[in-house]
Design a protein around this motif. Structure first.
Motif, PDB file in Angstrom:
ATOM      1  N   PHE A   1     -12.594   7.373  -4.903  1.00  0.00           N
ATOM      2  CA  PHE A   1     -12.658   6.141  -5.556  1.00  0.00           C
ATOM      3  C   PHE A   1     -13.532   4.847  -4.768  1.00  0.00           C
ATOM      4  CE2 PHE A   1      -8.773   8.922  -6.439  1.00  0.00           C
ATOM      5  CZ  PHE A   1      -8.999   8.957  -7.733  1.00  0.00           C
ATOM      6  N   GLY A   2     -13.744   5.019  -3.471  1.00  0.00           N
ATOM      7  CA  GLY A   2     -14.290   4.100  -2.771  1.00  0.00           C
ATOM      8  C   GLY A   2     -13.507   3.421  -1.648  1.00  0.00           C
ATOM      9  N   VAL A   3     -14.214   2.894  -0.887  1.00  0.00           N
ATOM     10  CA  VAL A   3     -13.433   2.441   0.624  1.00  0.00           C
ATOM     11  C   VAL A   3     -12.530   1.392   0.318  1.00  0.00           C
ATOM     12  CG1 VAL A   3     -15.108   0.411   0.986  1.00  0.00           C
ATOM     13  CG2 VAL A   3     -14.637   1.934   2.726  1.00  0.00           C
ATOM     14  N   THR A   4     -12.445   0.864  -0.829  1.00  0.00           N
ATOM     15  CA  THR A   4     -11.092  -0.002  -0.952  1.00  0.00           C
ATOM     16  C   THR A   4      -9.708   0.366  -1.116  1.00  0.00           C
ATOM     17  OG1 THR A   4     -11.512  -0.488  -3.393  1.00  0.00           O
ATOM     18  CG2 THR A   4     -12.889  -2.001  -1.890  1.00  0.00           C
ATOM     19  N   THR A   5      -9.825   1.929  -1.722  1.00  0.00           N
ATOM     20  CA  THR A   5      -8.649   2.261  -1.947  1.00  0.00           C
ATOM     21  C   THR A   5      -7.534   2.606  -1.045  1.00  0.00           C
ATOM     22  OG1 THR A   5      -9.795   4.537  -2.114  1.00  0.00           O
ATOM     23  CG2 THR A   5      -9.503   3.613  -4.041  1.00  0.00           C
ATOM     24  N   PRO A   6      -7.937   2.917   0.166  1.00  0.00           N
ATOM     25  CA  PRO A   6      -6.809   3.277   1.314  1.00  0.00           C
ATOM     26  C   PRO A   6      -6.145   1.886   1.393  1.00  0.00           C
ATOM     27  CG  PRO A   6      -8.766   4.039   1.989  1.00  0.00           C
ATOM     28  CD  PRO A   6      -9.277   3.491   0.613  1.00  0.00           C
ATOM     29  N   PHE A   7      -6.627   0.749   1.301  1.00  0.00           N
ATOM     30  CA  PHE A   7      -6.008  -0.377   1.524  1.00  0.00           C
ATOM     31  C   PHE A   7      -4.928  -0.779   0.233  1.00  0.00           C
ATOM     32  CE2 PHE A   7      -9.714  -0.811   3.842  1.00  0.00           C
ATOM     33  CZ  PHE A   7      -9.336  -1.285   4.904  1.00  0.00           C
ATOM     34  N   LEU A   8      -5.286  -0.366  -1.055  1.00  0.00           N
ATOM     35  CA  LEU A   8      -4.465  -0.804  -2.235  1.00  0.00           C
ATOM     36  C   LEU A   8      -3.359   0.395  -2.060  1.00  0.00           C
ATOM     37  CD1 LEU A   8      -7.106  -0.790  -4.831  1.00  0.00           C
ATOM     38  CD2 LEU A   8      -5.600  -2.563  -3.900  1.00  0.00           C
ATOM     39  N   ALA A   9      -3.583   1.665  -1.468  1.00  0.00           N
ATOM     40  CA  ALA A   9      -2.654   2.670  -1.322  1.00  0.00           C
ATOM     41  C   ALA A   9      -1.628   2.321  -0.515  1.00  0.00           C
ATOM     42  CB  ALA A   9      -3.300   3.873  -0.923  1.00  0.00           C
ATOM     43  N   ALA A  10      -1.913   1.663   0.586  1.00  0.00           N
ATOM     44  CA  ALA A  10      -1.190   1.203   1.817  1.00  0.00           C
ATOM     45  C   ALA A  10       0.066   0.220   1.133  1.00  0.00           C
ATOM     46  CB  ALA A  10      -1.883   0.519   2.894  1.00  0.00           C
ATOM     47  N   ILE A  11      -0.484  -0.643   0.220  1.00  0.00           N
ATOM     48  CA  ILE A  11       0.357  -1.479  -0.275  1.00  0.00           C
ATOM     49  C   ILE A  11       1.685  -0.670  -1.068  1.00  0.00           C
ATOM     50  CG2 ILE A  11       0.785  -3.362  -2.187  1.00  0.00           C
ATOM     51  CD1 ILE A  11      -1.992  -4.076  -1.761  1.00  0.00           C
ATOM     52  N   GLY A  12       1.390   0.443  -1.745  1.00  0.00           N
ATOM     53  CA  GLY A  12       2.388   1.204  -2.271  1.00  0.00           C
ATOM     54  C   GLY A  12       3.203   1.851  -1.195  1.00  0.00           C
ATOM     55  N   PHE A  13       2.871   2.227  -0.196  1.00  0.00           N
ATOM     56  CA  PHE A  13       3.730   2.685   1.070  1.00  0.00           C
ATOM     57  C   PHE A  13       4.524   1.540   1.395  1.00  0.00           C
ATOM     58  CE2 PHE A  13       0.628   6.156   0.718  1.00  0.00           C
ATOM     59  CZ  PHE A  13       1.518   7.311   0.695  1.00  0.00           C
ATOM     60  N   PHE A  14       3.984   0.516   1.758  1.00  0.00           N
ATOM     61  CA  PHE A  14       4.744  -0.786   2.167  1.00  0.00           C
ATOM     62  C   PHE A  14       5.766  -1.017   1.156  1.00  0.00           C
ATOM     63  CE2 PHE A  14       0.687  -2.356   4.554  1.00  0.00           C
ATOM     64  CZ  PHE A  14       0.883  -1.455   5.779  1.00  0.00           C
TER      65      PHE A  14
END
Length: 345
Positions: free
Chosen positions: A143-156
């Motif tokens: 999905f691209g290099v930005t997706t780990p940052f979006l996924a992190a929000i869900g874990f937070f």
């Protein structure tokens, strides 16, 4: 920690994808460290006064905001994100430990178990980091290099729910919640540091080792890219997972040394710092891709030794009522060291 580790391998990559060169990236990183140094002492003493659980929740909120902001390509908006990230880092490496140590003693567990708790926490953190690195690698490919940052929000967000419904609140002492101010907490913390050489020694060790560690965090990606010969990009997620395996190995070595072998903490610390120094010196003398990767991995192993060692030492010498405040005070020289190194780059 999943949220923190998910984005770790790709901070350098996402800034590069936005078109920022290393000097601009250094400014962004310096801003984060300055923020941590300036606001760290404030949030540390406030957490001791108003409640560590509340500030763990504040960490999740601020870090989520910084992850969202990183999607922007505007340099000045990214600077604001780095400010939030710096505050979050101060909270992450002080308030959670302070809450755990206080809860440990309030439940009547013996002090001797703290060393084992820190060791298991670092080992578990390594497992989580490996999972996060592999997940981040897959997310970027799909999905691209930005997706780990979006996924992190869900874990937070998930962490916030767990903290809200399962944690009890604790403070930096019975009277601090009612009558202490941030200024008085800082004053008392400084007095403890000046009067107790053990606290000063532990804090100095923390500042110096973690300064080298955070400098390493900034430079390992660019250094490996410089010496990477293949046209294919570096698999940052896989490299990061390898580093985390090394941290786990370090935590297992610590458990063996401090447990069955009963090696004094001071001896473990000396071995750790010696190996860490060698692991960063050799790549400077023999700079090639294989040497860099091998000795960078060795340095990560020393981090696995360092964290349970320093956590146990802090629990022994730092007063409970000022734990978060003192921990963050020693992040000030730490951040100043890193800022000086990055500013001179």
């Amino acid at each position: 920690m999943i949220g923190d580790w998910l984005q770790g391998p790709y901070v350098y990559a996402i800034y590069k994808s936005h078109g920022f060169d290393l000097n601009q990236q250094a400014i962004l990183f310096v801003t984060g460290f300055l923020s941590s140094g300036i606001f760290g002492t404030i949030v540390g003493s406030a957490a001791d006064k108003y409640g560590r659980k509340k500030f763990c929740l504040l960490f999740a909120l601020l870090y989520s905001a910084s992850c969202f902001i990183v999607l922007s390509k505007d340099f000045y908006i990214l600077l604001m994100g780095r400010i939030l990230s710096g505050i979050s880092t101060s909270l992450l490496f002080s308030v959670f430990e302070s809450w755990m140590v206080s809860e440990h003693f309030s439940r009547g567990f013996p002090p001797s178990l703290l060393s084992e708790t820190f060791s298991q926490a670092i080992y578990g953190n390594g497992l989580v980091a490996i999972f996060s690195g592999l997940l981040a690698n897959w997310l970027v490919k799909q999905f691209g290099v930005t997706t780990p940052f979006l996924a992190a929000i869900g874990f937070f967000a998930l962490a916030s729910l767990i903290i809200t419904f399962t944690w009890k609140e604790n403070y930096g002492g019975k009277s601090d919640k009612d009558d202490a101010t941030e200024a008085s907490s800082l004053s008392r913390a400084l007095k403890v540091i000046s009067n107790d050489s053990r606290v000063l020694a532990v804090g100095a060790v923390q500042s110096l080792f973690e300064a080298s560690m955070y400098t390493f965090v900034f430079f390992w990606g660019p250094f490996l890219e410089i010496h990477h010969k293949s046209e294919e990009g570096l698999p940052f997620g896989m490299i990061f997972a390898s580093f985390m395996v090394a941290i786990m190995i370090g935590s297992l070595i610590y458990r063996n040394l401090s447990g069955p072998r009963n090696v004094p903490l001071s001896d473990i610390a000396q071995i750790t710092f010696l190996v860490a120094g060698v692991s960063l010196l050799i790549p400077l003398l023999y700079p090639n891709e294989t040497t860099l990767f091998c000795f960078f991995t060795l340095f990560e192993m020393t981090c696995g030794l360092y964290f349970p060692t320093i956590g146990t030492l802090r629990a022994k010498v730092v007063p409970e009522n000022l734990r978060a405040t003192i921990s963050n005070l020693f992040r000030v020289p730490l951040n100043m060291c890193v800022v000086s190194l990055l500013a001179s780059y």
